[in-house]
Write a protein that holds these residues in place. Sequence first.
Motif, short mmCIF file in Angstrom:
data_model
loop_
_atom_site.label_atom_id
_atom_site.label_comp_id
_atom_site.label_asym_id
_atom_site.label_seq_id
_atom_site.Cartn_x
_atom_site.Cartn_y
_atom_site.Cartn_z
N MET A 1 0.84 -1.19 0.00
CA MET A 1 0.00 0.00 0.00
C MET A 1 0.87 1.25 0.00
SD MET A 1 -2.99 -1.06 2.72
CE MET A 1 -3.91 0.44 2.43
N ASN A 2 0.41 2.27 -0.69
CA ASN A 2 1.14 3.54 -0.76
C ASN A 2 0.76 4.39 0.46
OD1 ASN A 2 2.27 6.02 -1.43
ND2 ASN A 2 1.95 5.69 -3.62
N LYS A 3 1.47 4.16 1.58
CA LYS A 3 1.10 4.78 2.85
C LYS A 3 1.21 6.29 2.83
CE LYS A 3 2.22 0.64 5.50
NZ LYS A 3 3.06 0.05 6.57
N ARG A 4 2.18 6.82 2.10
CA ARG A 4 2.36 8.27 2.07
C ARG A 4 1.17 8.97 1.41
NH1 ARG A 4 7.41 10.35 3.25
NH2 ARG A 4 9.05 8.80 3.63
N ILE A 5 0.72 8.42 0.29
CA ILE A 5 -0.40 9.06 -0.41
C ILE A 5 -1.68 8.90 0.39
CG2 ILE A 5 -1.21 7.11 -1.86
CD1 ILE A 5 -1.30 9.11 -4.19
N ILE A 6 -1.78 7.80 1.14
CA ILE A 6 -2.95 7.59 2.00
C ILE A 6 -2.99 8.65 3.10
CG2 ILE A 6 -3.94 6.05 3.74
CD1 ILE A 6 -3.02 3.70 1.97
N VAL A 7 -1.85 8.83 3.77
CA VAL A 7 -1.77 9.80 4.86
C VAL A 7 -2.03 11.21 4.35
CG1 VAL A 7 -0.19 10.89 6.50
CG2 VAL A 7 -0.24 8.40 6.29
N LYS A 8 -1.44 11.54 3.21
CA LYS A 8 -1.59 12.90 2.65
C LYS A 8 -3.05 13.18 2.27
CE LYS A 8 0.82 15.95 -0.58
NZ LYS A 8 1.60 16.68 0.43
N THR A 9 -3.72 12.19 1.67
CA THR A 9 -5.11 12.37 1.26
C THR A 9 -6.02 12.49 2.47
OG1 THR A 9 -4.66 11.03 -0.72
CG2 THR A 9 -6.96 11.44 -0.17
N ILE A 10 -5.78 11.68 3.49
CA ILE A 10 -6.59 11.78 4.71
C ILE A 10 -6.40 13.14 5.37
CG2 ILE A 10 -6.86 10.87 7.07
CD1 ILE A 10 -6.36 8.07 5.91
N GLY A 11 -5.18 13.67 5.29
CA GLY A 11 -4.92 15.01 5.81
C GLY A 11 -5.77 16.05 5.10
N LYS A 12 -5.89 15.95 3.76
CA LYS A 12 -6.72 16.87 2.99
C LYS A 12 -8.18 16.79 3.44
CE LYS A 12 -4.07 16.88 -1.35
NZ LYS A 12 -4.12 16.56 -2.81
N ILE A 13 -8.63 15.57 3.71
CA ILE A 13 -10.03 15.36 4.09
C ILE A 13 -10.31 15.96 5.47
CG2 ILE A 13 -11.73 13.57 4.67
CD1 ILE A 13 -10.12 11.81 2.55
N ILE A 14 -9.39 15.75 6.42
CA ILE A 14 -9.56 16.30 7.77
C ILE A 14 -9.55 17.82 7.74
CG2 ILE A 14 -8.49 16.49 10.06
CD1 ILE A 14 -7.57 13.58 9.73
N LEU A 15 -8.64 18.39 6.94
CA LEU A 15 -8.58 19.85 6.82
C LEU A 15 -9.85 20.41 6.19
CD1 LEU A 15 -6.84 22.36 7.26
CD2 LEU A 15 -5.85 22.00 4.98
N THR A 16 -10.37 19.70 5.20
CA THR A 16 -11.62 20.12 4.57
C THR A 16 -12.77 20.10 5.57
OG1 THR A 16 -10.90 19.23 2.43
CG2 THR A 16 -13.25 19.63 2.70
N GLU A 17 -12.81 19.07 6.42
CA GLU A 17 -13.86 19.00 7.44
C GLU A 17 -13.77 20.19 8.40
OE1 GLU A 17 -15.93 15.94 10.62
OE2 GLU A 17 -13.82 15.67 10.13
N ALA A 18 -12.55 20.56 8.77
CA ALA A 18 -12.37 21.71 9.65
C ALA A 18 -12.96 22.97 9.02
CB ALA A 18 -10.88 21.92 9.96
N MET A 19 -12.72 23.14 7.72
CA MET A 19 -13.27 24.32 7.02
C MET A 19 -14.79 24.26 6.93
SD MET A 19 -10.53 25.05 3.93
CE MET A 19 -10.71 23.44 3.18
N LEU A 20 -15.34 23.06 6.79
CA LEU A 20 -16.78 22.90 6.67
C LEU A 20 -17.51 23.16 7.99
CD1 LEU A 20 -16.90 19.71 4.41
CD2 LEU A 20 -17.63 22.01 3.77
N MET A 21 -16.78 23.17 9.10
CA MET A 21 -17.38 23.49 10.40
C MET A 21 -17.51 24.99 10.64
SD MET A 21 -15.90 20.87 13.26
CE MET A 21 -16.08 19.10 13.12
N LEU A 22 -16.86 25.79 9.81
CA LEU A 22 -16.87 27.24 10.02
C LEU A 22 -18.28 27.86 9.99
CD1 LEU A 22 -13.65 28.22 8.02
CD2 LEU A 22 -13.96 28.29 10.50
N PRO A 23 -19.15 27.47 9.04
CA PRO A 23 -20.51 28.04 9.08
C PRO A 23 -21.25 27.72 10.38
CG PRO A 23 -20.09 27.00 6.95
CD PRO A 23 -18.95 26.64 7.85
N SER A 24 -21.05 26.52 10.93
CA SER A 24 -21.70 26.15 12.19
C SER A 24 -21.17 26.99 13.34
CB SER A 24 -21.48 24.66 12.48
OG SER A 24 -21.98 23.86 11.44
#
Length: 479
Positions: A1-24
């Motif tokens: 498994m390409n662990k680096r690309i997995i970690v990097k992509t999950i990081g993007k997703i977590i950061l996106t979720e943080a931004m999506l909480m701003l309206p709340s």
Amino acid sequence: MNKRIIVKTIGKIILTEAMLMLPSLLISLIYQDGDAIGFLLTIIGAGIAGTGLMRVKQSEGRMSSRDGYFIVASAWIFISLIGAIPLYIGGGFESFPSALFEIVSGFTTTGASVLARPEDLGHGVLFWRSFTHWIGGMGVLVFVMMVMPMENDNSMHLVRAEVPGPTAGKLVPRMRTTSMILYGIYGIMTLVLAILLLIFGLKPFDSFCIAFGTAGTGGFAVSSAGIAGYNSLAVEMILSIFMLLFGVNFSVYHLILLKKFKDAFFDEEVRIYFGIVAVSTLAIAWNIFHYAGGLGNALRQSLFQVASIITTSGFATVDFECWPEFSKHLLVLLMVIGACAGSTGGGMKVSRVLILVKSFFAEIRQIINPREIVTVRINGKPINKKTLNSTRVYAAAYMILVCVFTVIISLDGLDLTTNFTAVLSCFNNIGPGLNRVGPMANFSVYSDWVKVVLSVVMLTGRLEIFPMFLLFARSAHDR
């Protein structure tokens, strides 16, 4: 498994979720409901974690299909755990498993709740739980691909793992463009619905929360009275129409935009879908005629409940637990069938049911005429053996898992109807079941460990089984 690309992509997703909480967070500050600190702490923590993971140096290798499934499953678990934090900090939930159940129900667009009185929550939390319906409806990863560029080959693996239905395809050659088209259609339809609800008397906050729940076919309401509390025929009809529209494959809307009306309106899955709705609505209306007090009320109640259940929205305007057995059994069948592939709805999907039915009759023809070459066709085109096989495997796994999960949660001591329909509801991302988890009840009857199990059931159903199992399969990590 390409662990680096997995970690990097999950990081993007977590950061996106943080931004999506701003309206709340903003809404919580406007209403001064006391939940702002929970959102602020979660946004800061998720932002730091996401940024840190994104800084991992990406390897030269490409993402494999296995990596895509792993990312999708693990990302949905992470966003659920993070998304539950402001709910728990806000104090409206008795335990973290309860808050986790609620937010998983939000992201998976299930709409099942542990709350007897949602109106006791702050506006920020109420908005967040409804907004998670909208985020999860089209797919968290689809949204991430729209806002954060990703290699086309990599993004296609994520779409295959996340988008519901027998197959996942691209509307246009580039996946990011596809994501933007999908969310453009999705966003415009949601806005139109919110405006219509405003026109017909709902408050702005209610209008957007209900619109998010309808668009994502989720079902969270902002009060214990639900949609029935508005006591409006116009609102119910508008929601019925839009629930059914959001249950249609979004590629059909893209065909309409391209003026390919014949391909859009004669799509076999869409015709069968609306046919099922029409027949079910008339059958239930006939069956509840005396209960509803006349033909008009019977049709009104039947259409709304059928639209809500088949699209797995989960809204309810009546306690269908009190309906005759025929109507309740028909609603359970609609829970299993679900909406169209490529829509925001859950369930097995009309296309899969259509393939299975046609496969059944094709097998009979093959037995009668062994020398005849029999093919299963959808929209006049033959279905390849890989799709046929995956559909059959999915159907078998679906039935086995529903039975297994029902047996597991039976350890909590509730009756068979409650447990079976609770699992069906969670697996198909619907919301209400029958008996003690009926439309006028909630899932607080279950203990914390069962809420965690049912959270897994919701995730497994939303991701259509395989990503969740690949996440824990030992062979998936061997190479």
